[in-house]
Scaffold this active site. Structure first.
Site, PDB file in Angstrom:
ATOM      1  N   VAL A   7       0.838  -1.225  -0.127  1.00  0.00           N
ATOM      2  CA  VAL A   7       0.200  -0.088  -0.021  1.00  0.00           C
ATOM      3  C   VAL A   7       0.953   1.317   0.144  1.00  0.00           C
ATOM      4  O   VAL A   7       1.686   1.507   1.084  1.00  0.00           O
ATOM      5  CB  VAL A   7      -1.026   0.008   1.125  1.00  0.00           C
ATOM      6  N   GLY A   8       0.778   1.994  -1.107  1.00  0.00           N
ATOM      7  CA  GLY A   8       1.625   3.218  -1.270  1.00  0.00           C
ATOM      8  C   GLY A   8       0.712   4.540  -1.287  1.00  0.00           C
ATOM      9  O   GLY A   8      -0.594   4.440  -1.053  1.00  0.00           O
ATOM     10  N   ASN A  11      -0.373   4.507  -5.088  1.00  0.00           N
ATOM     11  CA  ASN A  11      -0.857   3.147  -5.712  1.00  0.00           C
ATOM     12  C   ASN A  11      -1.067   2.043  -4.807  1.00  0.00           C
ATOM     13  O   ASN A  11      -0.061   1.946  -3.841  1.00  0.00           O
ATOM     14  CB  ASN A  11      -0.084   2.686  -7.004  1.00  0.00           C
ATOM     15  N   ASP A 109       7.668  -0.545   2.842  1.00  0.00           N
ATOM     16  CA  ASP A 109       7.990  -0.596   1.449  1.00  0.00           C
ATOM     17  C   ASP A 109       9.772  -0.697   1.318  1.00  0.00           C
ATOM     18  O   ASP A 109      10.048  -1.503   0.537  1.00  0.00           O
ATOM     19  CB  ASP A 109       7.396   0.549   0.658  1.00  0.00           C
TER      20      ASP A 109
END
Length: 257
Positions: A7-8, A11, A109
């Site tokens: 999950v960014g 996007n 991330d």
């Protein structure tokens, strides 16, 4: 099978891995106010498209830099997939050690990027992730995560330029035909795209100097395909590197090794 979710801020990237290979990857827009059931419907559609039933999944792992969506994803996976996901952080078994002032601040991330890159080269490496932000992560030869540099992403820089000026338009970013632009579009492309290439090359060189080794550089993220072809500093470009790091961390924690 593993469901891996990254999950960014811009996007959400997800993929299904069957233990040997990735069956499918997807990239969707991050919507912060979407409810768990809405994500559940979306994920069910993706699984159906891939020919996978929820019952075939035996593990899920999430890397997220958007805490409210992390909670909704976890709720959705429990309710719709019948599994509690692994939430990636420095608190889980990553195989890395962290030479940071406050490891808890590190984005999930970047942890996944570093794990995947180190697993690929098994030596000192630098990961450049071209996303909402452009991040540079350094990993030493002994799997120590040394630190990070963070810059605005390419699209963020473009939006700031167009939004903060009266006569410069928002344009589609691509490499200009030559560095010296003779019209507005080519001039912006040169300043933003080639300017980022220069920043990337300079920071990688500075990282290598500080690390004292010619660390291999790997590129990932949705915008890697724009910048990476314009420089020779990368030994590998993998748009899905973060997902692979999620997979490796999930496997490490599932097996307890």
């Amino acid at each position: 099978m593993l469901l891996a979710v990254n999950v960014g801020n811009t996007n959400i990237v997800l993929g299904i891995h069957d233990g040997e290979k990735w069956l499918r990857h997807w990239r969707v827009r991050t919507v912060r106010d979407k409810m768990p059931d809405e994500y559940g419907m979306l994920f069910h559609d993706f699984l159906y498209e891939a020919g996978v039933t929820p019952a075939a999944l035996d593990q899920a792992a999430i890397s997220s830099v958007v805490p409210p969506i992390t909670d909704r994803m976890e709720e959705m996976l429990i309710a719709h997939m019948g599994m509690t996901p692994l939430i990636i952080s420095t608190a889980v078994n990553t195989g890395l050690t962290f030479a940071l002032d406050n490891p808890a601040e590190l984005g999930a991330d970047l942890i996944a990027d570093a794990v995947a890159a180190y697993d690929r080269v098994h030596k000192a490496c630098i990961v450049v992730d071209f996303g909402t932000a452009t991040t540079f992560s350094a990993v030493a030869a002994d799997a120590t995560f040394l630190g990070v540099a963070i810059a605005p992403g390419v699209n963020m820089a473009m939006s700031a330029l167009a939004g903060g000026t009266a006569q410069l338009p928002q344009i589609r970013l691509s490499a200009p035909p030559r560095p010296i632009g003779t019209n507005t579009v080519h001039s912006i492309q040169s300043g933003i795209v080639l300017g980022y290439v220069g920043m990337v090359e300079s920071l990688i060189a500075r990282f290598r100097t500080q690390m004292g080794v010619e660390a291999q550089a790997l590129a990932t993220g949705g915008l890697a395909r724009l910048i990476a072809p314009l420089t020779s500093c990368f030994t590998a470009v993998d748009e899905w590197l973060t997902l692979d790091g999620i997979r490796l961390i999930a496997r490490r924690n599932k097996n307890g090794t």
